[in-house]
Design an enzyme around this catalytic site. Structure first.
Site, PDB file in Angstrom:
ATOM      1  N   SER A  64       0.792  -1.069  -0.009  1.00  0.00           N
ATOM      2  CA  SER A  64       0.051   0.168   0.168  1.00  0.00           C
ATOM      3  C   SER A  64       0.812   1.064  -0.051  1.00  0.00           C
ATOM      4  O   SER A  64       2.032   1.130   0.566  1.00  0.00           O
ATOM      5  CB  SER A  64      -0.736  -0.044   1.242  1.00  0.00           C
ATOM      6  OG  SER A  64      -1.355   1.195   1.502  1.00  0.00           O
ATOM      7  N   SER A  65       0.352   2.224  -0.561  1.00  0.00           N
ATOM      8  CA  SER A  65       1.043   3.482  -0.755  1.00  0.00           C
ATOM      9  C   SER A  65       1.260   4.205   0.697  1.00  0.00           C
ATOM     10  O   SER A  65       2.228   5.286   0.874  1.00  0.00           O
ATOM     11  CB  SER A  65       0.330   4.608  -1.259  1.00  0.00           C
ATOM     12  OG  SER A  65      -0.757   4.938  -0.907  1.00  0.00           O
ATOM     13  N   CYS A  66       0.691   3.646   1.873  1.00  0.00           N
ATOM     14  CA  CYS A  66       0.770   3.930   3.086  1.00  0.00           C
ATOM     15  C   CYS A  66       2.266   3.879   3.693  1.00  0.00           C
ATOM     16  O   CYS A  66       2.558   4.227   4.973  1.00  0.00           O
ATOM     17  CB  CYS A  66      -0.527   3.825   4.224  1.00  0.00           C
ATOM     18  SG  CYS A  66      -0.420   2.462   4.405  1.00  0.00           S
ATOM     19  N   TYR A  99      -0.600  -0.834  10.273  1.00  0.00           N
ATOM     20  CA  TYR A  99      -0.852  -1.549   8.844  1.00  0.00           C
ATOM     21  C   TYR A  99       0.487  -1.313   8.063  1.00  0.00           C
ATOM     22  O   TYR A  99       1.037  -2.081   7.394  1.00  0.00           O
ATOM     23  CB  TYR A  99      -2.116  -0.850   8.183  1.00  0.00           C
ATOM     24  CG  TYR A  99      -2.290  -1.424   6.809  1.00  0.00           C
ATOM     25  CD1 TYR A  99      -2.774  -2.749   6.665  1.00  0.00           C
ATOM     26  CD2 TYR A  99      -2.086  -0.521   5.693  1.00  0.00           C
ATOM     27  CE1 TYR A  99      -3.121  -3.183   5.286  1.00  0.00           C
ATOM     28  CE2 TYR A  99      -2.496  -0.953   4.522  1.00  0.00           C
ATOM     29  CZ  TYR A  99      -2.845  -2.149   4.075  1.00  0.00           C
ATOM     30  OH  TYR A  99      -3.517  -2.809   3.011  1.00  0.00           O
ATOM     31  N   LYS A 115       3.096  -3.779   6.240  1.00  0.00           N
ATOM     32  CA  LYS A 115       3.390  -3.902   4.782  1.00  0.00           C
ATOM     33  C   LYS A 115       4.910  -3.815   4.482  1.00  0.00           C
ATOM     34  O   LYS A 115       5.269  -4.379   3.606  1.00  0.00           O
ATOM     35  CB  LYS A 115       2.584  -3.058   4.098  1.00  0.00           C
ATOM     36  CG  LYS A 115       1.163  -3.360   3.755  1.00  0.00           C
ATOM     37  CD  LYS A 115       0.835  -4.736   3.424  1.00  0.00           C
ATOM     38  CE  LYS A 115      -0.627  -5.085   3.335  1.00  0.00           C
ATOM     39  NZ  LYS A 115      -0.751  -6.192   2.395  1.00  0.00           N
ATOM     40  N   HIS A 154     -12.932   2.449   2.689  1.00  0.00           N
ATOM     41  CA  HIS A 154     -12.105   3.700   2.251  1.00  0.00           C
ATOM     42  C   HIS A 154     -13.072   4.707   1.736  1.00  0.00           C
ATOM     43  O   HIS A 154     -14.313   4.662   1.490  1.00  0.00           O
ATOM     44  CB  HIS A 154     -11.112   3.271   0.956  1.00  0.00           C
ATOM     45  CG  HIS A 154     -10.199   2.226   1.503  1.00  0.00           C
ATOM     46  ND1 HIS A 154     -10.285   0.778   1.391  1.00  0.00           N
ATOM     47  CD2 HIS A 154      -8.998   2.745   2.208  1.00  0.00           C
ATOM     48  CE1 HIS A 154      -9.070   0.479   1.980  1.00  0.00           C
ATOM     49  NE2 HIS A 154      -8.282   1.394   2.343  1.00  0.00           N
TER      50      HIS A 154
HETATM   51  O1  GFB Z   1      -9.670   6.085   2.040  1.00  0.00           O
HETATM   52  P1  GFB Z   1      -9.308   6.805   3.477  1.00  0.00           P
HETATM   53  O2  GFB Z   1     -10.122   5.910   4.393  1.00  0.00           O
HETATM   54  O3  GFB Z   1      -7.745   6.277   3.742  1.00  0.00           O
HETATM   55  O4  GFB Z   1      -9.629   8.280   3.623  1.00  0.00           O
HETATM   56  P2  GFB Z   1      -6.336   6.930   3.595  1.00  0.00           P
HETATM   57  C1  GFB Z   1      -8.918   8.998   2.615  1.00  0.00           C
HETATM   58  C2  GFB Z   1      -9.340  10.553   3.080  1.00  0.00           C
HETATM   59  O5  GFB Z   1     -10.763  10.827   2.932  1.00  0.00           O
HETATM   60  C3  GFB Z   1      -9.186  10.947   4.543  1.00  0.00           C
HETATM   61  C4  GFB Z   1     -11.384  11.245   3.920  1.00  0.00           C
HETATM   62  O6  GFB Z   1      -8.732  12.181   4.377  1.00  0.00           O
HETATM   63  C5  GFB Z   1     -10.492  11.032   5.128  1.00  0.00           C
HETATM   64  O7  GFB Z   1     -10.528  11.652   6.185  1.00  0.00           O
HETATM   65  N1  GFB Z   1     -12.767  10.708   3.906  1.00  0.00           N
HETATM   66  C6  GFB Z   1     -13.898  11.915   3.585  1.00  0.00           C
HETATM   67  C7  GFB Z   1     -13.491   9.569   4.076  1.00  0.00           C
HETATM   68  N2  GFB Z   1     -15.035  11.217   4.021  1.00  0.00           N
HETATM   69  C8  GFB Z   1     -14.789   9.769   4.316  1.00  0.00           C
HETATM   70  C9  GFB Z   1     -15.313   8.798   4.376  1.00  0.00           C
HETATM   71  O8  GFB Z   1     -16.683   8.714   4.519  1.00  0.00           O
HETATM   72  N3  GFB Z   1     -15.017   7.523   4.685  1.00  0.00           N
HETATM   73  C10 GFB Z   1     -13.614   7.329   4.579  1.00  0.00           C
HETATM   74  N4  GFB Z   1     -12.757   6.500   4.724  1.00  0.00           N
HETATM   75  N5  GFB Z   1     -12.687   8.680   4.516  1.00  0.00           N
HETATM   76  C11 GFB Z   1      -5.869   4.692   3.989  1.00  0.00           C
HETATM   77  C12 GFB Z   1      -5.262   3.810   5.177  1.00  0.00           C
HETATM   78  O9  GFB Z   1      -5.552   5.753   4.245  1.00  0.00           O
HETATM   79  O10 GFB Z   1      -5.239   4.252   2.794  1.00  0.00           O
HETATM   80  C13 GFB Z   1      -4.738   2.412   4.600  1.00  0.00           C
HETATM   81  O11 GFB Z   1      -5.877   3.757   6.334  1.00  0.00           O
HETATM   82  C14 GFB Z   1      -4.326   2.021   3.451  1.00  0.00           C
HETATM   83  O12 GFB Z   1      -3.701   2.028   5.577  1.00  0.00           O
HETATM   84  C15 GFB Z   1      -5.256   2.837   2.308  1.00  0.00           C
HETATM   85  O13 GFB Z   1      -2.973   2.575   3.084  1.00  0.00           O
HETATM   86  C16 GFB Z   1      -4.865   2.882   0.983  1.00  0.00           C
HETATM   87  O14 GFB Z   1      -5.958   7.286   2.321  1.00  0.00           O
HETATM   88  O15 GFB Z   1      -6.309   8.025   4.530  1.00  0.00           O
END
Ligand code: GFB
Length: 363
Positions: free
Chosen positions: A112-114, A141, A145, A184
């Site tokens: 993952s890119s994280c 996580y 990875k 996500h």
């Molecule tokens: O996709 P996401 O959960 O993961 O959130 P990350 C990306 C951004 O979207 C964050 C915003 O800034 C969230 O605050 N966001 C806005 C939301 N509304 C929502 C919503 O309703 N749901 C969610 N989930 N986010 C993940 C990692 O990070 O990326 C994992 O936690 C993994 O480890 C994945 O690497 C690819 O991009 O922040």
């Protein structure tokens, strides 16, 4: 695409029911690979080292795509760090060690890119690995990875194996997780906007400030890249896995990014919702920006095919249970029955569900 992998090769896709694994299976089948080894968790529990080791010893796959993982969005990562690190460490160690004992020819591990530091230089090249502190919301996580990359690298150095670690950017696509607490951002926004429309609400709640930048890739594009990589001719593959000084690491991204606010607007446009977007700043933003530098992958001649607008349209067609013409092709080649049902379940709204749709959680 070159054809290192013979059409009759035995290929194990670990995690074949997930977003990434199911896309890899679709891609392999579309290319005529039929000798696929697919096992549900009930059949082979990847957390159980004995089960994994017996499976590999009996089946002896030639190639492995390791797409099985405990995954989730920002909140799930923040709330369940122990599950994310412990389960991912076990799954990847079990599979990689057993693959070595079974003399698997090539293995592709999905990360993952994280894995890159929270404030990594942008766009983030593979050389940014372990150059700074990680983003807090997903460090457990990310560390798992990173350990997976290290495992591939260490086996290559010590045993001459050909294990490659591919780091996809944020993925979305068919069979995604639409649970509002654990998903996500993209599936969450599709669901929230769809439900706001159904309920006649005028607002949609988006977590955080809307300013973080993210790069997105449709899962079928990611699968195309993974199969392309594992199929590279020997000398080209060797450039990625054969240098003991360099991690066998390759970024898999689309090369374009947008803010979460812009993404929310795009989802509203595609779903034809003209209400207002409201930001819930009590929810975390996560890392401010994570655009990958995928020039290494692009230099081999691969590029993504599905634009973000088209991808949202395809994902929404599956989520809403409609199969319109632009998506027919991808949906034809789908699809875990299960994922379609999951998507359909999600849209069967009850009027009582409309009370607070932005926050509602359903499983
Ligand atoms: O996709 P996401 O959960 O993961 O959130 P990350 C990306 C951004 O979207 C964050 C915003 O800034 C969230 O605050 N966001 C806005 C939301 N509304 C929502 C919503 O309703 N749901 C969610 N989930 N986010 C993940 C990692 O990070 O990326 C994992 O936690 C993994 O480890 C994945 O690497 C690819 O991009 O922040």
């Amino acid at each position: 695409m070159s054809n290192y992998i013979r059409k009759d090769a035995k290929i194990f896709v670990a995690g074949h029911r997930g977003l990434a694994g199911s896309a890899i299976v679709r891609k392999l089948r579309s290319l005529g690979y039929e000798n696929l080894l697919l096992r549900t968790r009930q059949e082979v529990d990847l957390l159980d080292s004995n089960a994994v080791s017996s499976f590999f010893a009996e089946q002896r796959p030639d190639f492995v795509f390791l797409a099985a993982a405990k995954v989730g969005g920002i909140l799930a990562n923040r709330n369940f760090p122990a599950d994310f690190i412990a389960q991912n460490l076990r799954i990847q160690s079990n599979v990689i060690e057993s693959a070595y004992r079974a003399q698997v020819k090539r293995l592709l591990f999905l990360g993952s890119s994280c894995i890159y530091p929270k404030l990594a230089r942008q766009p983030m090249g593979e050389d940014q690995l372990l150059t700074g502190p990680l983003e807090f919301t997903n460090r457990s996580y990310a560390v798992a990875k990173i350990a997976g990359i290290e495992l591939c690298w260490a086996f290559n150095r010590q045993h001459g194996t050909e294990y490659l670690a591919a780091m996809p950017t944020n993925l979305y696509g068919l069979g995604d997780n639409y649970d509002l607490e654990s998903s996500h951002v993209l599936p969450a926004l599709i669901r929230k906007v769809h439900e706001a429309k159904q309920c006649g609400n005028r607002t949609v709640t988006v977590w955080g400030t809307g300013t973080p930048l993210r790069e997105f890739l449709f899962s079928d594009d990611m699968a195309d890249a993974c199969v392309f990589l594992l199929n590279l001719p020997k000398d080209e593959f060797h450039k990625l896995t054969g240098n003991p000084e360099m991690a066998p690491l390759v970024n898999v991204g689309s090369g374009s990014e947008l803010t979460i606010g812009e993404l929310a607007k795009k989802v509203c446009e595609v779903l034809e919702f003209d209400g207002e977007i409201v930001f819930d700043t009590t929810k975390p933003d996560g890392t401010p920006r994570k655009l990958m530098d995928s020039s290494k992958l692009f230099s081999f001649g691969w590029k993504p095919k599905i634009s973000i607008e088209e991808g949202i349209r395809i994902a929404y067609a599956e989520f809403s249970g409609k199969s319109q013409s632009p998506v027919e092709d991808v949906n034809e080649r789908t699809s875990s029955h299960e994922s379609k049902n999951r998507a359909r379940d999600s849209v069967a709204l009850d009027r009582s569900d409309c009370a607070d749709p932005g926050q509602r959680q359903r499983n």
